[in-house]
Scaffold this motif. Sequence first.
Motif, PDB file in Angstrom:
ATOM      1  N   ASN A 147       0.860  -1.153  -0.068  1.00  0.00           N
ATOM      2  CA  ASN A 147       0.015   0.007   0.030  1.00  0.00           C
ATOM      3  C   ASN A 147       0.779   1.348   0.198  1.00  0.00           C
ATOM      4  O   ASN A 147       0.270   2.448   0.431  1.00  0.00           O
ATOM      5  CB  ASN A 147      -0.970   0.035   1.273  1.00  0.00           C
TER       6      ASN A 147
ATOM      7  N   GLU B  86      -6.122  -4.122   6.993  1.00  0.00           N
ATOM      8  CA  GLU B  86      -5.373  -3.114   6.808  1.00  0.00           C
ATOM      9  C   GLU B  86      -4.579  -2.777   8.017  1.00  0.00           C
ATOM     10  O   GLU B  86      -5.181  -2.368   9.163  1.00  0.00           O
ATOM     11  CB  GLU B  86      -5.939  -1.832   6.389  1.00  0.00           C
TER      12      GLU B  86
ATOM     13  N   PHE C 153      -1.789  -4.264   3.313  1.00  0.00           N
ATOM     14  CA  PHE C 153      -2.870  -5.061   3.418  1.00  0.00           C
ATOM     15  C   PHE C 153      -2.616  -6.758   3.271  1.00  0.00           C
ATOM     16  O   PHE C 153      -1.661  -7.148   2.726  1.00  0.00           O
ATOM     17  CB  PHE C 153      -3.817  -5.018   2.118  1.00  0.00           C
TER      18      PHE C 153
ATOM     19  N   ASN D 255      -9.782  -2.436   9.446  1.00  0.00           N
ATOM     20  CA  ASN D 255      -8.672  -1.290   9.716  1.00  0.00           C
ATOM     21  C   ASN D 255      -8.427  -1.407  11.198  1.00  0.00           C
ATOM     22  O   ASN D 255      -8.945  -1.647  12.214  1.00  0.00           O
ATOM     23  CB  ASN D 255      -9.177   0.064   9.757  1.00  0.00           C
TER      24      ASN D 255
END
Length: 349
Positions: free
Chosen positions: A73, A91, A101, A333
């Motif tokens: 990323n 993430e 990721f 996340n």
Amino acid sequence: MKRNWMYATATAFFLLAGCSNSEETVQEHQEKPINEEVNKEGSVEEFAYQYPLTGVGVKEESTNRAYAVMVNNDPKARPQSGLHKADIVYELLAEGNVTRFLAVFQSEEADRIGPVRSARDYYIDLAKGYDALYIAHGYSPEAKEMLDSGYVDNINGMQYDGSLFKRDSNRVAPHNSYITTESILKGADNLGYNMDVPPVSLPFLTEGEAEALAGSSAKTAQISYFSSDLFNVIFEYDEETMKYERYSNGERTEDLDSSEPVLLDNIFVVEADHRLIDDYGRREIDLTSGGKAYLLQRGQWQEVEWKNVDGKILPFDANGQEVGFVSGKTWVNVVPSDQGIENVVSFTE
């Protein structure tokens, strides 16, 4: 319905036949609510089975093993390839303020995935929670020790660079390593990995339960990793599609090869302890102790708790009851607890 992983190579690949299932497994699927879908003719189709990681209805039981790919990323790696086909994407911070990721695939095939990046121990643990074949290119010292020990079935670009993994001439290393589903299955076959055992199903809401969801309105959610706009994430809810679109540094997350957007049904933000372990900025992240979390579904958000259940990060309510996901794709996340999830995540009605 998506096809069941047929593939062929120059060395004669075989059709991956679904393994025989026990009566207990079949009964488990039969007891789940039957999914319905309106077809082009306007009639309702019923599905007796669900994909285990999306809850989306399917006529035949899915017997594909999941595979989990480390995806870069770094801004130089964007836009990525294959993320829109992943059932779940995690993430997390890798080095410094840079996130990376882990994309988990089971219900759909991705033609090309990448750029593929190096392994970290906590991503390996997440992959193991789904008994997924773990795909990476490179590793930290801790991750290499885990992979060398046989902790998870894995394929790494350090051994297969130029064969299973291909370099894209339009990008520079380490942002140019890619792999295809065909190559993953070829590598798995060559290494003797069993690819016909599906993961245990996640908990899902029925459509009626999803329609009755009650929470605080949130049409937009922003997640801020430290002070870097490069890794700020925004999720925007579309009332018409009832899905979230993801934006990073102001740009919509789309597939490099097809320009298809990443469309999501669940946004799960969890707070976990992070600790720096070396001068490179590598981290140790506690994904076992549980803690505070936010769950976004159908344009609403609620505060929940997360727990690690057999290696999977799952939401629970204040009474300790498991909270179901809306059928579809999920993005998770993980944010540092020392920042405070309430300071990292903001909502707009």
